[in-house]
Design a protein around this motif. Structure first.
Motif, PDB file in Angstrom:
ATOM      1  N   PHE A  81       0.848  -1.185   0.000  1.00 17.19           N
ATOM      2  CA  PHE A  81       0.000   0.000   0.000  1.00 17.19           C
ATOM      3  C   PHE A  81       0.883   1.233   0.000  1.00 17.19           C
ATOM      4  O   PHE A  81       1.968   1.227   0.583  1.00 17.19           O
ATOM      5  CB  PHE A  81      -0.887   0.038   1.251  1.00 17.19           C
ATOM      6  CG  PHE A  81      -1.672  -1.221   1.458  1.00 17.19           C
ATOM      7  CD1 PHE A  81      -2.925  -1.364   0.886  1.00 17.19           C
ATOM      8  CD2 PHE A  81      -1.148  -2.268   2.199  1.00 17.19           C
ATOM      9  CE1 PHE A  81      -3.651  -2.536   1.055  1.00 17.19           C
ATOM     10  CE2 PHE A  81      -1.863  -3.447   2.381  1.00 17.19           C
ATOM     11  CZ  PHE A  81      -3.116  -3.585   1.810  1.00 17.19           C
ATOM     12  N   ASP A 116      -0.521   3.751   4.991  1.00 18.71           N
ATOM     13  CA  ASP A 116      -1.055   2.982   6.112  1.00 18.71           C
ATOM     14  C   ASP A 116      -1.642   3.965   7.117  1.00 18.71           C
ATOM     15  O   ASP A 116      -1.036   4.997   7.405  1.00 18.71           O
ATOM     16  CB  ASP A 116       0.072   2.176   6.781  1.00 18.71           C
ATOM     17  CG  ASP A 116      -0.410   1.325   7.945  1.00 18.71           C
ATOM     18  OD1 ASP A 116      -1.626   1.079   8.068  1.00 18.71           O
ATOM     19  OD2 ASP A 116       0.451   0.897   8.743  1.00 18.71           O
ATOM     20  N   ALA A 154      -3.417  -3.207   8.727  1.00 18.04           N
ATOM     21  CA  ALA A 154      -2.177  -3.925   8.403  1.00 18.04           C
ATOM     22  C   ALA A 154      -1.949  -5.069   9.385  1.00 18.04           C
ATOM     23  O   ALA A 154      -1.505  -6.158   8.995  1.00 18.04           O
ATOM     24  CB  ALA A 154      -0.994  -2.960   8.394  1.00 18.04           C
ATOM     25  N   THR A 204       4.320  -0.843   3.324  1.00 14.25           N
ATOM     26  CA  THR A 204       3.706   0.453   3.055  1.00 14.25           C
ATOM     27  C   THR A 204       4.804   1.485   2.843  1.00 14.25           C
ATOM     28  O   THR A 204       5.936   1.296   3.289  1.00 14.25           O
ATOM     29  CB  THR A 204       2.784   0.902   4.204  1.00 14.25           C
ATOM     30  OG1 THR A 204       3.552   1.055   5.388  1.00 14.25           O
ATOM     31  CG2 THR A 204       1.677  -0.119   4.453  1.00 14.25           C
ATOM     32  N   SER A 232       2.881   6.479   6.466  1.00 13.62           N
ATOM     33  CA  SER A 232       1.724   6.329   7.346  1.00 13.62           C
ATOM     34  C   SER A 232       1.282   7.701   7.831  1.00 13.62           C
ATOM     35  O   SER A 232       2.056   8.655   7.857  1.00 13.62           O
ATOM     36  CB  SER A 232       2.038   5.413   8.529  1.00 13.62           C
ATOM     37  OG  SER A 232       3.058   5.974   9.322  1.00 13.62           O
TER      38      SER A 232
END
Length: 182
Positions: free
Chosen positions: A153, A156, A163, A175, A178
């Protein structure tokens, strides 16, 4: 998580929209990242990098931004692409799974011949939040015999735990950045 400077650089290309789709939510819009050629290229390169040199048969992308990213990742990895779509959008025989949303149930599907037993698949989407969609897509791929090598991804939202739900299924998660909150 990748190097913090890269995450900071990529995060600067993501538009944050407060109170969308409802009050209290900050929507993380990657269309600005996709529109920036350097950021888009770098994001795709970083999504592919952990699997460089390993055998990936297919990349599965979740509708709709996962199609954009997943197609680019599949191209870079010299892999096939599997679209995972909302119920009723695919023209051939499908397999389907129901999953919970915060406001009810939904279903997603893929063509029944999209993956064969033992194929190594990487799941791609733009963002992992509560994990409902990604967990359902992972289960659907596994039901069809795929080995889900990882889920990747761009963003996050770790406070929402998605996750961790994927990791609990034995699926590694990668990821690029975040954001706190939801």
């Amino acid at each position: 998580m990748i190097a913090s400077q890269l995450a900071t650089d990529l995060a600067a290309t993501v538009r944050s929209i407060p109170d969308y789709p409802k009050p209290g939510i900050i929507f993380r819009d990657i269309t600005t990242l996709l529109g920036n050629p350097r950021a888009f290229r770098r994001a795709v390169d970083e999504l592919v990098q952990p699997w460089a040199g390993s055998k990936i048969d297919k990349v599965a992308g979740i509708e709709a931004r996962g199609f954009i990213l997943g197609g680019a990742v599949a191209h870079q990895a010299s892999a096939g692409f599997i679209p995972i779509r909302k119920k009723g959008k695919l023209p051939h025989a499908t397999v389907r799974i129901a999953y919970s949303l915060e406001y009810g149930l939904d279903e997603m599907e893929m063509h029944e011949d999209a993956v064969t037993a033992g194929e190594r698949v990487v799941l791609v989407d733009d963002l992992i939040a509560t994990g409902g969609t990604a967990v359902a897509a992972t289960k659907l791929l596994k039901q069809c015999g795929a080995e889900v090598v990882a889920a990747v991804f761009v963003i996050d939202l770790p406070d929402l735990g998605g996750a961790d739900k994927l990791r609990a299924l034995g699926t590694p998660v990668h990821t690029l950045m975040s954001f706190a909150g939801h």
